[in-house]
Enzyme design. Structure first.
Site: not given
Ligand code: IMP
Length: 446
Positions: A28, A55-56, A255, A315, A317-319
């Protein structure tokens, strides 16, 4: 910027046909905006890792586009947008994104998807959610994934026999046979949680999506090499970021893909020596979504202020994102493994009005006030939990910088902050973001 010399045995950076934009923090950082800004110089924008977890956001003329799987270059009608083999594709999410763009007048005709990219199936999302629950148990901590099925899909890629690639979606008869086997294996592994595994229903689901995606699925490796032979330049758009990298990030809170420039060759089929410029994107502070250590996290009102000003809500998950001071120890580590040749510093405007700005320049063991200070990052999550940041404090700047278009016009305090980043990381800052719009950017010789 490395100097070109006639004696150099390497491809001169300036003449290399490929450039990468990668995140140097926990995601992000504003990579989409940087890609969107420099895309006009390239023939294609190429994704090499991740999936719909990314999320871009790109704001053009006040209109905000949120992209997850499609490269940000899609907003330019004459650019090829390529989803490389290293990406995991959720076909439903991809078509939703295509439809969203089309209804807003953006053509997706230039989109191609590698026939070797792996498919995120519905059961991958179920498994992602279930694993997170099981890992957390009653009181424990899960990874905090986006629940987009990313980990289980990459796991099937590593398992091989139970993986499905985009090319396989296009042959329903063979897919049906394979899905019978996959459902049998997964039911045995998942027990009662595998109740929804039905090869017929899954084939029908895939078939409808495949018909729409068929014109876009191709051998992108040859297509990219054809473009290079034709003298076109390629821009690689990283998803997620260095500290979330499966090998080099804060394991296990990462990830499942290679998020640095190191992932480009394997994720596209374009060898490393084609890559010249690597633009490392750095937010002027730090944010993180999901669990895992973050030494500079601000758990106070200041953190809340920065979160609100920076609109730090996911962008995808809205978290709400966790926010903290800029951690230069982490950024220097990420720049090192990504081979960053320049930094794009984003969201500088969010810091205006703060009386003081802290940047982390070292780590010390928690509870050991007189202990040694290390300026090395530790990508192991448990080791990182045991350190606290050592800060250098800079005076803040009061001025609103959203209208500033050159570094010279920035307040002296902001310039000093940027110069310190350059000095500490050892990489020049060549782009500065001062607002969300394409035009709210200071670009210097990039
Ligand atoms: P996953 O990629 O859904 O398996 O998530 C693994 C970790 O990477 C979690 O902490 C997510 O919140 C984080 N994560 C995955 N993609 C993004 C991203 O594009 N931006 C920020 N965090 C991400």
């Amino acid at each position: 910027m490395p100097q070109e010399t006639s004696q150099s045995s390497h491809l001169p950076v300036r003449h290399s046909p490929c450039t990468a934009v990668v995140g140097l923090q926990w995601g992000d950082e504003g990579k989409g905006k940087v890609v969107d800004l420099i895309a006009p110089r390239f023939g294609a924008v190429v994704r090499f890792n991740g999936g719909a977890n990314a999320g871009h956001s790109v704001v053009v003329g006040g209109v905000r586009f949120a992209l997850h799987l499609i490269p940000s270059g899609i907003l330019y009608p004459d650019k090829a947008a390529v989803i490389g083999n290293g990406v995991v594709v959720d076909p439903e999410a991809l078509l939703r994104e295509c439809d969203g763009l089309t209804t807003r007048g953006v053509s997706v005709a230039g989109l191609t998807i590698s026939d070797r990219a792996h498919v995120v199936m519905p059961y991958h999302k179920v498994e992602d959610e279930l694993r997170e629950k099981l890992v957390a148990g009653d009181a424990g901590e899960s990874i905090g994934t986006t629940k987009r099925g990313i980990g289980p899909c990459y796991a099937d890629k590593a398992h091989r026999a139970t993986a499905i690639r985009m090319g396989e979606l296009l042959d329903p008869a063979a897919l049906r046979v394979k899905l019978e086997m996959i459902c049998r294996v997964k039911k045995a592994l998942l027990g009662s949680a595998g109740a929804d595994l039905d090869a017929g229903a899954l084939t029908a689901w895939a078939g409808a999506l495949a018909e729409r995606l068929r014109p876009h699925v191709t051998d992108t490796t040859y297509a990219l090499h054809d473009m290079l032979r034709a003298g076109k330049k390629l821009l690689f758009e990283g998803a997620n970021a260095a500290l979330l990298d499966v090998d080099h990030g804060t394991h296990p809170y990462v990830t499942s893909s290679s998020c640095t420039s190191l992932g480009i060759p394997a994720g596209t089929g374009v060898p490393a020596q084609y890559l010249g410029e690597v633009i490392g994107v750095v937010k002027a502070y730090t944010s993180r979504v999901g669990n895992g250590p973050m030494p500079t996290e601000l758990l106070n009102d200041l953190g809340q202020t920065i979160r609100e000003r920076g609109r730090e809500f996911g962008t995808t998950t809205g978290r709400p994102r966790r926010v903290g001071w800029l951690d230069l120890v982490a950024v220097r580590y990420s720049a090192m493994i990504s081979g960053a040749t320049s930094i794009a510093l984003t969201l500088l405007d969010v810091l205006s009005g703060l009386p003081e700005l802290n940047v982390c320049i070292g780590y010390r063991r928690i509870g050991d006030a007189n202990g040694a200070v290390s300026d090395r990052f530790t990508p192991d999550a448990e080791a990182l939990r045991r350190v606290e940041p050592v800060y250098r404090t800079f005076p803040g700047f009061a001025q609103d910088v959203t209208g500033v278009r050159s570094r010279a016009e920035l307040p002296a305090e902001a310039r000093a902050y940027i110069e310190f980043i350059e000095e500490f990381v050892g990489v020049p800052v060549r782009l500065i973001g001062v607002g969300p719009d394409r035009v709210q950017t200071i670009v210097e010789d990039l």
